[in-house]
Design an enzyme around this catalytic site. Structure first.
Site, PDB file in Angstrom:
ATOM      1  CE1 TYR A  72      65.006   8.320  58.386  1.00 49.54           C
ATOM      2  CE2 TYR A  72      66.522   7.157  56.920  1.00 49.54           C
ATOM      3  CZ  TYR A  72      66.256   7.746  58.148  1.00 49.54           C
ATOM      4  OH  TYR A  72      67.222   7.788  59.114  1.00 49.54           O
ATOM      5  CG  PHE A 124      80.843  33.037  60.577  1.00 48.66           C
ATOM      6  CD1 PHE A 124      80.496  34.377  60.731  1.00 48.66           C
ATOM      7  CD2 PHE A 124      79.976  32.074  61.081  1.00 48.66           C
ATOM      8  CE1 PHE A 124      79.324  34.745  61.373  1.00 48.66           C
ATOM      9  CE2 PHE A 124      78.798  32.441  61.717  1.00 48.66           C
ATOM     10  CZ  PHE A 124      78.469  33.764  61.869  1.00 48.66           C
ATOM     11  CG  ASP A 125      81.294  34.624  65.134  1.00 46.38           C
ATOM     12  OD1 ASP A 125      81.976  35.179  64.262  1.00 46.38           O
ATOM     13  OD2 ASP A 125      80.537  35.229  65.897  1.00 46.38           O
ATOM     14  CG  ASP A 215      81.963  29.611  55.187  1.00 47.35           C
ATOM     15  OD1 ASP A 215      80.848  29.583  54.622  1.00 47.35           O
ATOM     16  OD2 ASP A 215      82.105  29.991  56.365  1.00 47.35           O
ATOM     17  CB  ALA A 217      77.558  31.545  53.896  1.00 46.99           C
ATOM     18  CE  LYS A 258      74.535  33.147  56.875  1.00 50.79           C
ATOM     19  NZ  LYS A 258      74.525  32.016  57.810  1.00 50.79           N
ATOM     20  CG  HIS A 450      77.297  37.667  71.160  1.00 47.42           C
ATOM     21  ND1 HIS A 450      78.256  36.684  71.300  1.00 47.42           N
ATOM     22  CD2 HIS A 450      76.581  37.348  70.063  1.00 47.42           C
ATOM     23  CE1 HIS A 450      78.123  35.825  70.298  1.00 47.42           C
ATOM     24  NE2 HIS A 450      77.114  36.207  69.540  1.00 47.42           N
TER      25      HIS A 450
HETATM   26  N1  F0G Z   1      79.789  30.793  57.498  1.00 49.10           N
HETATM   27  C1  F0G Z   1      79.498  32.098  57.365  1.00 49.10           C
HETATM   28  C2  F0G Z   1      80.380  32.958  56.522  1.00 49.10           C
HETATM   29  C3  F0G Z   1      78.386  32.657  58.027  1.00 49.10           C
HETATM   30  O1  F0G Z   1      78.127  33.951  57.907  1.00 49.10           O
HETATM   31  C4  F0G Z   1      77.561  31.807  58.816  1.00 49.10           C
HETATM   32  C5  F0G Z   1      76.400  32.351  59.521  1.00 49.10           C
HETATM   33  C6  F0G Z   1      77.895  30.439  58.911  1.00 49.10           C
HETATM   34  C7  F0G Z   1      79.014  29.975  58.232  1.00 49.10           C
HETATM   35  C8  F0G Z   1      77.089  29.487  59.739  1.00 49.10           C
HETATM   36  O2  F0G Z   1      75.916  29.161  59.096  1.00 49.10           O
HETATM   37  O3  F0G Z   1      74.124  30.033  60.614  1.00 49.10           O
HETATM   38  O4  F0G Z   1      73.632  28.360  58.812  1.00 49.10           O
HETATM   39  O5  F0G Z   1      74.882  27.684  60.812  1.00 49.10           O
HETATM   40  N2  F0G Z   1      76.169  33.574  59.674  1.00 49.10           N
HETATM   41  C9  F0G Z   1      74.984  34.187  60.292  1.00 49.10           C
HETATM   42  C10 F0G Z   1      75.172  35.690  60.395  1.00 49.10           C
HETATM   43  C11 F0G Z   1      74.549  33.566  61.571  1.00 49.10           C
HETATM   44  O6  F0G Z   1      74.313  36.343  61.031  1.00 49.10           O
HETATM   45  O7  F0G Z   1      76.128  36.229  59.837  1.00 49.10           O
HETATM   46  P1  F0G Z   1      74.578  28.799  59.887  1.00 49.10           P
END
Ligand code: F0G
Length: 461
Positions: A72, A124-125, A215, A217, A258, A450
């Protein structure tokens, strides 16, 4: 000698994928209400829905799964991961989280308050979601070239420094808690940010006393583009480039699904001890104790190895050039795609591909459905359905671009799969003039429609 690249790995285990017939797929997609998210995986032949958490781990990563320390507190796997994160990013403080959006949730809980403005490059979304959820605003400062699919620019993910400086100069002091830079920029089509731009963004942020967060990723893919496209970096190793990229920032959030080369995981890494201390409180509340934060010990071990593997040139060359291979085949067939090709995905330009389908009949979605019916390929619409309705008028917001994203999972598919995908798209492209009608929405959620939207095919009258 100018030899073609070859994958720096071979296959030790295979996973069978089930071919199906056009007739079966017509039936299945109808049963799925013409929403590709509703398809179960055995009904998909090649899955390009996302490159997130869908890649293959190496034997060394699987080895880590057997020796993971599940303590833990103070797990050895945590220490292994901390060492790698520190070595690759240069950030001293580190918190694991279960994925990227969780890292955003923890860090933004510390940094953002109501009414704040967070400038960045096409957030990103989930980043935007976590900003707006806190009644703050995401301000897009991406360069204008990013929105033209056929202009060549080597770094379409770049921030327009003038726009950024203008925001920093004119916004009331204290209302911009930080700037976020996404590398590569997913929303702009997996487009990279140059080192020069990172440096300039950092300098402007310093001038106004505002921290810069990355960010990260797809940070390794970004570093590959810097090495092959930016003058002065040809002879730098990927690890030198990533270290330099992060040296201009105050911290980062990471979706390890990623460029961490794992199926689940994420983290925050920081320079500032004070921010770290405050973030630990939220990490413990939302994720777990600070030495596991939502991850298993074995998963942290696999991520430690994945980060090292992802920052090797040979791996990245195979990865990014495989995506480009698909792009080049499509260009050869005359298919309209976003250029230059992104690091993790190829984007079909549906406005140019099927202009015959009216926009209010969701032409990008119609194209994605065709890809599935014709070849069992699952892609994702990045167009009107994703853009959703205006929160006030409840009418569709038509985005500038109607795209279909073909995201390529890492180390998963072969060049033959790429050839197959290109051939399927070529067939559809050759008969595109017959496409006249699209789909209508029969059921949609109030937000993020979506994922669960239900559609019906509009029959030609
Ligand atoms: N930032 C970027 C640039 C991303 O592309 C994603 C996720 C996230 C943050 C969020 O990360 O999914 O680990 O919580 N992108 C995926 C996609 C979902 O299909 O492009 P996560």
């Amino acid at each position: 000698m100018n030899l073609p690249y070859a994958e720096p790995y071979k296959t030790k285990m295979v996973e069978y994928i089930r071919p199906s017939t056009i007739e079966e797929r017509k039936q299945w997609i109808k049963e799925a209400d013409y929403n590709l998210f509703n398809l179960t995986s055995e009904k998909v032949f090649i899955d390009l829905l996302t490159d997130s958490g869908t890649g293959a781990m190496s034997d060394k990563q699987w080895g880590e799964m057997m020796v993971g320390d599940e303590s833990y507190a103070g797990s050895q796997s945590y220490l292994k991961l901390k060492e790698v994160v520190n070595r690759i990013t240069g950030f001293e403080y580190f918190l694991p989280t279960h994925q990227g959006r969780a890292a955003e949730n923890v860090l933004f809980s510390v940094l953002i308050k109501t009414g704040d403005i967070i400038p960045g490059n096409a957030h990103f979304d989930t980043t935007k979601g976590h900003i707006e959820f806190r009644n703050a605003t995401a301000l897009d400062c991406t360069i204008d070239e990013a929105f033209n699919t056929s202009i060549y620019h080597p770094f379409k993910g770049n921030i327009n420094i003038e726009k950024l400086e203008n925001a920093l100069r004119t916004t009331e002091k204290g209302k911009i808690p930080f700037v976020v830079l996404t590398v590569t920029c997913n929303t702009a089509g997996g487009q990279p940010v140059s080192m020069d731009n990172i440096k300039n963004v950092s300098a402007v942020c310093k001038k106004y006393g505002v921290p810069l967060y990355i960010d990260a990723a797809r940070f390794a893919e970004n570093a590959y583009f810097i090495k092959i496209r930016e003058e002065g970096y040809e002879d730098h190793s990927i690890k030198e480039i990533t270290k330099e990229m992060f040296s201009y920032a105050d911290g980062m959030t990471m979706s390890a699904k990623k460029d961490g080369l794992v199926n689940m995981g994420g983290f925050i890494a920081l320079r500032d001890e004070e921010v770290y201390k405050r973030a630990t409180v939220f990490n413990i509340m939302y994720e777990g104790f600070i030495t596991y934060g939502g991850m298993n010990g074995r998963d942290m071990g696999a991520l430690a190895v994945g980060l090292d593997e992802a920052t090797e040139f040979d791996y990245l060359e195979t990865r990014v050039e495989q995506v480009a291979f698909l792009g080049k085949q499509l260009v050869e067939y005359g298919v309209p795609v976003l250029e230059p090709f992104g690091g993790h995905a190829i984007f079909l330009d549906a406005n140019k591909f099927v202009p015959t389908i009216p926009r209010n009949e969701y032409r990008a979605q119609a194209l994605a459905i065709e890809l599935y019916i014709a070849g069992g390929i699952r892609s994702v619409e990045i167009g009107t359905i994703l853009a959703d309705r205006d929160p006030f008028t409840h009418k569709n917001r038509y985005p500038e671009l109607e795209l279909v994203r073909l995201a390529i999972p890492r180390r998963t598919y072969s060049l033959n799969h790429m050839r197959y995908i290109a051939a399927v798209i070529k067939e559809i492209y050759n008969t595109r003039s017959q496409a006249k009608r699209g789909y209508k929405i029969v059921d949609e959620a109030p937000i993020m429609r979506h994922f669960t939207v239900k559609l019906e095919k509009i029959i030609n009258e």
